[in-house]
Structure formats: structure tokens, C-alpha cells
Scaffold this active site. Structure first.
Site, PDB file in Angstrom:
ATOM      1  N   THR A 125      94.274  48.685  60.264  1.00 14.85           N
ATOM      2  CA  THR A 125      93.858  49.253  58.986  1.00 14.85           C
ATOM      3  C   THR A 125      93.586  50.747  59.101  1.00 14.85           C
ATOM      4  O   THR A 125      93.368  51.284  60.185  1.00 14.85           O
ATOM      5  CB  THR A 125      92.606  48.542  58.446  1.00 14.85           C
ATOM      6  OG1 THR A 125      91.518  48.742  59.350  1.00 14.85           O
ATOM      7  CG2 THR A 125      92.852  47.057  58.269  1.00 14.85           C
ATOM      8  N   ASP A 126      93.594  51.398  57.942  1.00 16.70           N
ATOM      9  CA  ASP A 126      93.327  52.831  57.897  1.00 16.70           C
ATOM     10  C   ASP A 126      91.888  53.070  57.427  1.00 16.70           C
ATOM     11  O   ASP A 126      91.100  52.133  57.309  1.00 16.70           O
ATOM     12  CB  ASP A 126      94.342  53.549  57.004  1.00 16.70           C
ATOM     13  CG  ASP A 126      94.326  53.062  55.562  1.00 16.70           C
ATOM     14  OD1 ASP A 126      93.339  52.414  55.132  1.00 16.70           O
ATOM     15  OD2 ASP A 126      95.311  53.324  54.854  1.00 16.70           O
ATOM     16  N   GLN A 127      91.569  54.316  57.114  1.00 17.67           N
ATOM     17  CA  GLN A 127      90.216  54.674  56.707  1.00 17.67           C
ATOM     18  C   GLN A 127      89.796  54.007  55.405  1.00 17.67           C
ATOM     19  O   GLN A 127      88.612  53.854  55.139  1.00 17.67           O
ATOM     20  CB  GLN A 127      90.124  56.198  56.544  1.00 17.67           C
ATOM     21  CG  GLN A 127      89.007  56.797  57.333  1.00 17.67           C
ATOM     22  CD  GLN A 127      88.991  58.316  57.184  1.00 17.67           C
ATOM     23  OE1 GLN A 127      89.906  58.918  56.635  1.00 17.67           O
ATOM     24  NE2 GLN A 127      87.955  58.922  57.692  1.00 17.67           N
ATOM     25  N   VAL A 138      92.621  49.318  54.395  1.00 21.15           N
ATOM     26  CA  VAL A 138      93.839  48.565  54.096  1.00 21.15           C
ATOM     27  C   VAL A 138      94.818  48.700  55.259  1.00 21.15           C
ATOM     28  O   VAL A 138      94.734  49.641  56.053  1.00 21.15           O
ATOM     29  CB  VAL A 138      94.505  49.024  52.780  1.00 21.15           C
ATOM     30  CG1 VAL A 138      93.554  48.849  51.603  1.00 21.15           C
ATOM     31  CG2 VAL A 138      94.982  50.453  52.855  1.00 21.15           C
TER      32      VAL A 138
END
Length: 139
Positions: free
Chosen positions: A14-16, A19
């Protein structure tokens, strides 16, 4: 023939925003493609043992909605087209509610690993060729 492969969404994917980072879907496509090949009774590493690899020569991906850490995901994989030389796989990534989150396709050829000289799957691996024709419904 469609093969469905469950995916556990890992935190590292996931990203920041929490997601799944977009590039990870290509990895999930690979997981689905490997499961598809195994469902047909083959192992990709057996192809590599013969000095042959199958690079991606084109990739197309559409993002419909996000998948988040902790959710379940499923990759559906099938053959879009196959002509004995080029193989195009289709993918749908579904969320936990079986809604489409991502769609895409990857196109592949097989080549000699040392020279990248193109090969015919039909000639080099006739059993795979026949299995792909059956999976595509081209008996």
C-alpha cells in the site's frame, strides 16, 4: 477458462493513502498468470529450465476503484488471444465484494533466454500450444 486466485493484501503493497500501490497490480497479474499456467498442468520454471523465458511485451491496466490493506482481493485470469506466437492474458482484480477494482491485459512472447531470439510456442512447447487452444476454445 477463467482461473481465480486469492490475494492477501499486504501492508507493504500500500501507499501513503492506504491503498494498493498501482505497480503492485502487475505483480498480482503475474501471480494470476502463474496460477492459470499451473491450472493447465504446466510450470513456468520448467520453461526456464529449457533456456526459454516469456517477457511481457505490452501491458495495459485500468483502475476502477481502490483496494485497501486488510481487504481480500481476487485475480481472475484468462486467455484473451493466442496465435502460437503471441499470448495475451486478461485480468480482473475483484475486491472483497466481488466488484471489479482493476482490469488489464499483458501480451507475451517466448524467447531464448541468452539471445532473446523469438520462438514459436507452438513449435517449442506443442503441449502448451494445445492446452492454450483448448483454454481459448479453439480446438
Amino acid at each position: 477458462m477463467i482461473v481465480t486466485t486469492p490475494i492477501k493484501v499486504r501492508y507493504q503493497e500500500t501507499d501513503q493513502m492506504g491503498v494498493v500501490y498501482h505497480a503492485n497490480y502487475l505483480i498480482w497479474f503475474e501471480i494470476g498468470r502463474t496460477a492459470f499456467i499451473e491450472e493447465l498442468g504446466f510450470k513456468y520454471h520448467e520453461m526456464e529450465n529449457e533456456g526459454v523465458v516469456s517477457p511481457v511485451i505490452d501491458a495495459n491496466i485500468q483502475f476502477k476503484q481502490p483496494i485497501r490493506y486488510g481487504e481480500e482481493a481476487f485475480v481472475e485470469t484468462w486467455l484473451v488471444s493466442y496465435n502460437g506466437i503471441r499470448t495475451t492474458y486478461g485480468y480482473r482484480v475483484l475486491n472483497k465484494d466481488k466488484e471489479v477494482a482493476v482490469t488489464g491485459e499483458t501480451q507475451h512472447v517466448i524467447v531464448q533466454k541468452d539471445s532473446f531470439r523469438p520462438l514459436s510456442l507452438k513449435k517449442k512447447f506443442p503441449q502448451w500450444h494445445e492446452a492454450y487452444k483448448r483454454a481459448k476454445g479453439n480446438d
